[in-house]
Design a protein around this motif. Structure first.
Motif, PDB file in Angstrom:
ATOM      1  N   ALA A 179      -1.400   3.110   4.057  1.00 42.33           N
ATOM      2  CA  ALA A 179      -1.571   1.711   4.307  1.00 42.33           C
ATOM      3  C   ALA A 179      -0.451   0.738   3.552  1.00 42.33           C
ATOM      4  CB  ALA A 179      -2.967   1.242   4.140  1.00 42.33           C
ATOM      5  N   HIS A 180      -0.173   1.261   2.299  1.00 41.18           N
ATOM      6  CA  HIS A 180       0.824   0.409   1.568  1.00 41.18           C
ATOM      7  C   HIS A 180       1.784   1.233   0.771  1.00 41.18           C
ATOM      8  CE1 HIS A 180      -1.536  -3.178   2.073  1.00 41.18           C
ATOM      9  NE2 HIS A 180      -2.589  -2.506   1.949  1.00 41.18           N
ATOM     10  N   PRO A 181       2.844   1.953   1.556  1.00 45.16           N
ATOM     11  CA  PRO A 181       3.789   2.766   1.034  1.00 45.16           C
ATOM     12  C   PRO A 181       4.831   1.826  -0.151  1.00 45.16           C
ATOM     13  CG  PRO A 181       4.414   2.090   3.234  1.00 45.16           C
ATOM     14  CD  PRO A 181       3.199   1.800   3.053  1.00 45.16           C
ATOM     15  N   GLU A 182       4.639   0.506  -0.091  1.00 40.22           N
ATOM     16  CA  GLU A 182       5.426   0.003  -0.879  1.00 40.22           C
ATOM     17  C   GLU A 182       4.823  -0.223  -2.379  1.00 40.22           C
ATOM     18  OE1 GLU A 182       2.370  -2.915   0.292  1.00 40.22           O
ATOM     19  OE2 GLU A 182       3.381  -1.189   1.454  1.00 40.22           O
ATOM     20  N   VAL A 183       3.654   0.117  -2.406  1.00 42.78           N
ATOM     21  CA  VAL A 183       2.753   0.056  -3.834  1.00 42.78           C
ATOM     22  C   VAL A 183       2.998   1.567  -4.418  1.00 42.78           C
ATOM     23  CG1 VAL A 183       0.690  -0.147  -4.800  1.00 42.78           C
ATOM     24  CG2 VAL A 183       1.165  -1.546  -2.843  1.00 42.78           C
ATOM     25  N   PRO A 184       3.252   1.497  -5.639  1.00 40.96           N
ATOM     26  CA  PRO A 184       3.692   2.801  -6.468  1.00 40.96           C
ATOM     27  C   PRO A 184       2.048   3.245  -6.685  1.00 40.96           C
ATOM     28  CG  PRO A 184       5.092   0.984  -7.451  1.00 40.96           C
ATOM     29  CD  PRO A 184       4.241   0.519  -6.267  1.00 40.96           C
ATOM     30  N   VAL A 185       1.951   4.358  -6.562  1.00 40.91           N
ATOM     31  CA  VAL A 185       0.533   5.070  -6.895  1.00 40.91           C
ATOM     32  C   VAL A 185       0.816   6.334  -7.492  1.00 40.91           C
ATOM     33  CG1 VAL A 185      -1.580   5.987  -5.770  1.00 40.91           C
ATOM     34  CG2 VAL A 185      -0.537   4.118  -4.500  1.00 40.91           C
ATOM     35  N   PHE A 186       0.106   6.324  -8.931  1.00 37.02           N
ATOM     36  CA  PHE A 186       0.758   7.343  -9.751  1.00 37.02           C
ATOM     37  C   PHE A 186      -0.661   8.147  -9.676  1.00 37.02           C
ATOM     38  CE2 PHE A 186       3.575   3.879 -11.392  1.00 37.02           C
ATOM     39  CZ  PHE A 186       4.748   4.525 -11.150  1.00 37.02           C
ATOM     40  N   LEU A 187      -0.304   9.436  -9.727  1.00 36.62           N
ATOM     41  CA  LEU A 187      -1.319  10.500  -9.960  1.00 36.62           C
ATOM     42  C   LEU A 187      -1.081  11.260 -11.107  1.00 36.62           C
ATOM     43  CD1 LEU A 187      -1.686  11.645  -6.108  1.00 36.62           C
ATOM     44  CD2 LEU A 187      -3.305   9.986  -7.194  1.00 36.62           C
ATOM     45  N   TYR A 188      -2.550  11.575 -11.682  1.00 35.47           N
ATOM     46  CA  TYR A 188      -2.257  12.356 -13.006  1.00 35.47           C
ATOM     47  C   TYR A 188      -3.173  13.695 -12.889  1.00 35.47           C
ATOM     48  CZ  TYR A 188      -0.442   7.854 -14.472  1.00 35.47           C
ATOM     49  OH  TYR A 188       0.276   6.693 -14.627  1.00 35.47           O
TER      50      TYR A 188
END
Length: 227
Positions: A179-188
């Motif tokens: 929905a929001h490819p512009e938002v950096p989402v960091f996975l750990y």
């Protein structure tokens, strides 16, 4: 330097807030939003850590609308009380509390204001970004965000999630990314829910917490502290 202050939300509700000040002039300001355990020792320590980075920080006690002085530990008794309190929280009313904290910060210093939140606070970082006026936001493992992806942030925001979070599925996180490819989402990878919760050995993952903190520091440096 730290202290407790009183805030009054726009609907007239009074709540307490923990304030931590930097050693010198603040380069920015942050609202630190709690988990479902109140403004406990851990949240106060996190607030102090952000103040040590140069930010004027305030952590509003959003449970004050339901019950005053909620400071829960991460033990059986704390979990038993946190759950029912969480069920009574209302996002719209919590936003009023966050906005009261933002207004307090703006009255203290002429600097940019951001928000950082953990668990329920991570969700509130998203809600505040979408519905209010701030300059930057960081959300840690906000479980409600996948249900709110129809809303769009008005300011720069980054999100942190544990790759092994049993509370927030990979599909839910992918929903945010789609929905929001512009938002950096960091996975750990290997980190579960609440991996930044240092006093809770069942949740804390040092490597993930350290990396997320470094990324968050750089993000706020860019969007709050940069002249």
């Amino acid at each position: 330097m730290s202290e407790w202050v009183k805030l009054t939300a726009s609907d007239g509700v009074e709540l307490s807030a923990y304030v931590s000040r930097p050693a010198g002039e603040p380069k920015g300001a942050l609202v630190v939003v709690q988990e479902i355990f109140g403004v406990n020792d851990h949240i106060r320590a996190v607030t102090d850590e952000w103040a040590a980075e140069g930010y004027l920080c305030i952590a509003p006690a959003i449970f004050d609308r339901i019950e005053k002085d909620v400071f829960l530990n991460y033990d059986e008794a704390g979990w038993a009380k946190a759950g029912p309190l969480y069920q009574k929280l209302d996002i719209a009313k919590s936003l009023l509390d966050v906005e009261a904290a933002v207004a307090w910060l703006r009255g203290q210093a002429d600097v940019k204001v951001g928000i950082v939140g953990y668990c329920y606070g991570g969700s509130m970082a998203w809600v505040t970004s979408c519905r209010s006026k701030i300059d930057a936001a960081v959300g840690y493992y906000g479980g409600l965000i996948p249900t709110l992806v129809q809303e769009t942030p008005r300011n720069p925001i980054i999100l942190h999630f544990g790759g092994a979070d049993t509370h927030i599925s990979a599909e839910a996180i992918a929903k945010i990314q789609l929905a929001h490819p512009e938002v950096p989402v960091f996975l750990y990878p290997g980190a579960g829910h609440a991996f930044n919760r240092k006093p809770d050995p069942s949740s804390y993952v040092a490597d993930a917490a350290d990396l997320a903190k470094r990324r968050s520091v750089l993000f706020f440096e860019e969007h709050l502290a940069a002249k």
